[in-house]
Structures are given as structure tokens and as C-alpha cells.
Design an enzyme around this catalytic site. Sequence first.
Site, PDB file in Angstrom:
ATOM      1  N   ASN A 127       0.844  -1.192   0.000  1.00 60.38           N
ATOM      2  CA  ASN A 127       0.000   0.000   0.000  1.00 60.38           C
ATOM      3  C   ASN A 127       0.887   1.252   0.000  1.00 60.38           C
ATOM      4  O   ASN A 127       1.958   1.250   0.617  1.00 60.38           O
ATOM      5  CB  ASN A 127      -0.884  -0.072   1.255  1.00 60.38           C
ATOM      6  CG  ASN A 127      -1.552   1.227   1.565  1.00 60.38           C
ATOM      7  OD1 ASN A 127      -0.988   2.058   2.262  1.00 60.38           O
ATOM      8  ND2 ASN A 127      -2.748   1.414   1.053  1.00 60.38           N
ATOM      9  N   CYS A 160      -5.592  -2.881  -2.820  1.00 60.00           N
ATOM     10  CA  CYS A 160      -6.528  -2.388  -1.805  1.00 60.00           C
ATOM     11  C   CYS A 160      -7.495  -1.347  -2.371  1.00 60.00           C
ATOM     12  O   CYS A 160      -8.396  -0.886  -1.663  1.00 60.00           O
ATOM     13  CB  CYS A 160      -5.733  -1.775  -0.646  1.00 60.00           C
ATOM     14  SG  CYS A 160      -4.647  -0.446  -1.180  1.00 60.00           S
TER      15      CYS A 160
HETATM   16  C1  LIG Z   1      -4.859  -9.505   2.255  1.00 62.78           C
HETATM   17  C2  LIG Z   1      -3.528  -8.999   2.728  1.00 62.78           C
HETATM   18  C3  LIG Z   1      -2.692  -8.377   1.816  1.00 62.78           C
HETATM   19  C4  LIG Z   1      -1.450  -7.897   2.233  1.00 62.78           C
HETATM   20  N1  LIG Z   1      -0.655  -7.289   1.312  1.00 62.78           N
HETATM   21  C5  LIG Z   1       0.529  -6.795   1.704  1.00 62.78           C
HETATM   22  C6  LIG Z   1       1.357  -6.141   0.742  1.00 62.78           C
HETATM   23  O1  LIG Z   1       1.050  -6.055  -0.452  1.00 62.78           O
HETATM   24  N2  LIG Z   1       2.540  -5.633   1.181  1.00 62.78           N
HETATM   25  C7  LIG Z   1       2.941  -5.716   2.489  1.00 62.78           C
HETATM   26  O2  LIG Z   1       3.995  -5.185   2.823  1.00 62.78           O
HETATM   27  N3  LIG Z   1       2.173  -6.353   3.408  1.00 62.78           N
HETATM   28  C8  LIG Z   1       1.001  -6.891   3.049  1.00 62.78           C
HETATM   29  N4  LIG Z   1       0.207  -7.544   3.973  1.00 62.78           N
HETATM   30  C9  LIG Z   1       0.711  -7.690   5.359  1.00 62.78           C
HETATM   31  C10 LIG Z   1       1.748  -8.819   5.449  1.00 62.78           C
HETATM   32  O3  LIG Z   1       1.175 -10.055   5.024  1.00 62.78           O
HETATM   33  C11 LIG Z   1       2.273  -8.923   6.889  1.00 62.78           C
HETATM   34  O4  LIG Z   1       2.975  -7.749   7.224  1.00 62.78           O
HETATM   35  C12 LIG Z   1       3.160 -10.126   7.120  1.00 62.78           C
HETATM   36  O5  LIG Z   1       3.642 -10.101   8.455  1.00 62.78           O
HETATM   37  C13 LIG Z   1       4.354 -10.167   6.163  1.00 62.78           C
HETATM   38  O6  LIG Z   1       5.156 -11.268   6.488  1.00 62.78           O
HETATM   39  P1  LIG Z   1       6.414 -11.695   5.608  1.00 62.78           P
HETATM   40  O7  LIG Z   1       7.181 -10.446   5.314  1.00 62.78           O
HETATM   41  O8  LIG Z   1       7.166 -12.651   6.477  1.00 62.78           O
HETATM   42  O9  LIG Z   1       5.903 -12.413   4.392  1.00 62.78           O
HETATM   43  C14 LIG Z   1      -1.017  -8.058   3.580  1.00 62.78           C
HETATM   44  C15 LIG Z   1      -1.867  -8.716   4.477  1.00 62.78           C
HETATM   45  C16 LIG Z   1      -3.105  -9.179   4.055  1.00 62.78           C
HETATM   46  C17 LIG Z   1      -3.991  -9.887   5.051  1.00 62.78           C
END
Ligand SMILES: Cc1cc2nc3c(=O)[nH]c(=O)nc-3n(C[C@H](O)[C@H](O)[C@H](O)COP(=O)(O)O)c2cc1C
Length: 183
Positions: A127, A160
Site C-alpha cells: 500500500n 486495496c
Molecule cells: C490480504 C492482505 C494483503 C497484504 N498485502 C501486503 C502487501 O502487499 N505488502 C505488504 O507489505 N504487506 C502486506 N500484507 C501484510 C503482510 O502479510 C504482513 O505484514 C506479514 O507479516 C508479512 O510477512 P512476511 O514479510 O514474512 O511475508 C497483507 C496482508 C493481508 C492480510
Amino acid sequence: MTLEKKNIILGVCGGIAAYKSCDVIRRLVRLKANVECILTKSGSKFVTLLTLQTLSKNKVYTSMFDTLDTCTWSINHISLAKKADMIIIVPATADIIARLACGRSDDLLACTVLASKAKVLICPAMNSNMFNHKATQTNIETLKSYSYKFIMPEKGILACGDSGDGKLAKIDVIVSAVEESCK
Ligand SMILES: Cc1cc2nc3c(=O)[nH]c(=O)nc-3n(C[C@H](O)[C@H](O)[C@H](O)COP(=O)(O)O)c2cc1C
């Protein structure tokens, strides 16, 4: 050019753009790279291990505490870190950027990056408020000071519904940057 004999570790994090990592794998495999994926716990909510495994034709790593390879008994994060010519993270979340900027090693992806001397290429997607937040921008500057390279997101309509910075860079741009780095 081909990426023959290049070992590329691809980190896939938890964002909607995770599905685009599938295309990155296809493109790199077509260039003959050996692609091994590390899928974060959140990443696995967006793409499946089976998809990444099928496209990369390799085991997909999801946990630091996976059972060890019974031939080599090597520790996954260290062997992946050592064999990598390059580590790319597509998509990189705000969270992995923050974890790496702090030198955290509390999951397989962060731990592998910390343990590696390979080139690191980070492709954020999130976002626009998250991307433009001072915390994220400061973390990006910190990682740049470690010589990590970034392919910055584009402006566009985001998953989003907001519009602004945060859309994952085009796959062509990401693949070209990998080719350039592997020259
Ligand atoms: C539907 C959904 C979409 C998400 N999209 C993003 C995204 O595009 N970018 C982002 O930084 N976090 C996004 N998040 C939040 C991350 O999934 C979250 O911060 C998570 O802890 C990231 O873990 P990782 O970096 O270990 O994969 C999203 C969460 C949800 C539920």
C-alpha cells in the site's frame, strides 16, 4: 544471455503480488537459472508451495526447522546462503524490509539473507502509505547502505483500491535486473 549455472534464491513474502513471483520463476527457469524458493509463513497464504515447487522444479523451503537434507546433513539457511549467486525478494513486504534493516534472523528468509554474501535484490510491493511511511523509507535507506539493490514499485491502482506508489515493478524490469547482476 542465459543464467545457466546461476543459483538464485527467491524469497516470496506475504502480499497480494506474491502471485507475480510465479512469473518471475518461469522467466528465470526459461533462462536456465537454478531457482530455489523460500516462502515465508505469510507468503504461503497467498501462493502455494506446490505451485512454486512445480514452476521451479525444486524443493521449496518454508521453515528454518525443516528436516535436514539426509545426504549432506547441511543446515538449510547456511547452505542456501552459501550457494546463492543472488537473492531476490519478490514481493518484498514492509515487514521483511524492516526485519532485514534490523538484522533480524527470526525466519528462514531473513536468516538466509543475513548469512549470505550474495547480491541482494529487493522488489517491494505494498500500500502506498506503507511504502511512503518514514519507517519504510528509512529501512530502505539502511538496506541500500548495505549495498542491497532495490527495484522500486510503480505508481498505479493497488490491490486495496488505493492509487499511488506500491505496485510491484514489471516482471521484465525485475528479470532484466537479475540478468544484469549475474553478468
Ligand atoms: C490480504 C492482505 C494483503 C497484504 N498485502 C501486503 C502487501 O502487499 N505488502 C505488504 O507489505 N504487506 C502486506 N500484507 C501484510 C503482510 O502479510 C504482513 O505484514 C506479514 O507479516 C508479512 O510477512 P512476511 O514479510 O514474512 O511475508 C497483507 C496482508 C493481508 C492480510
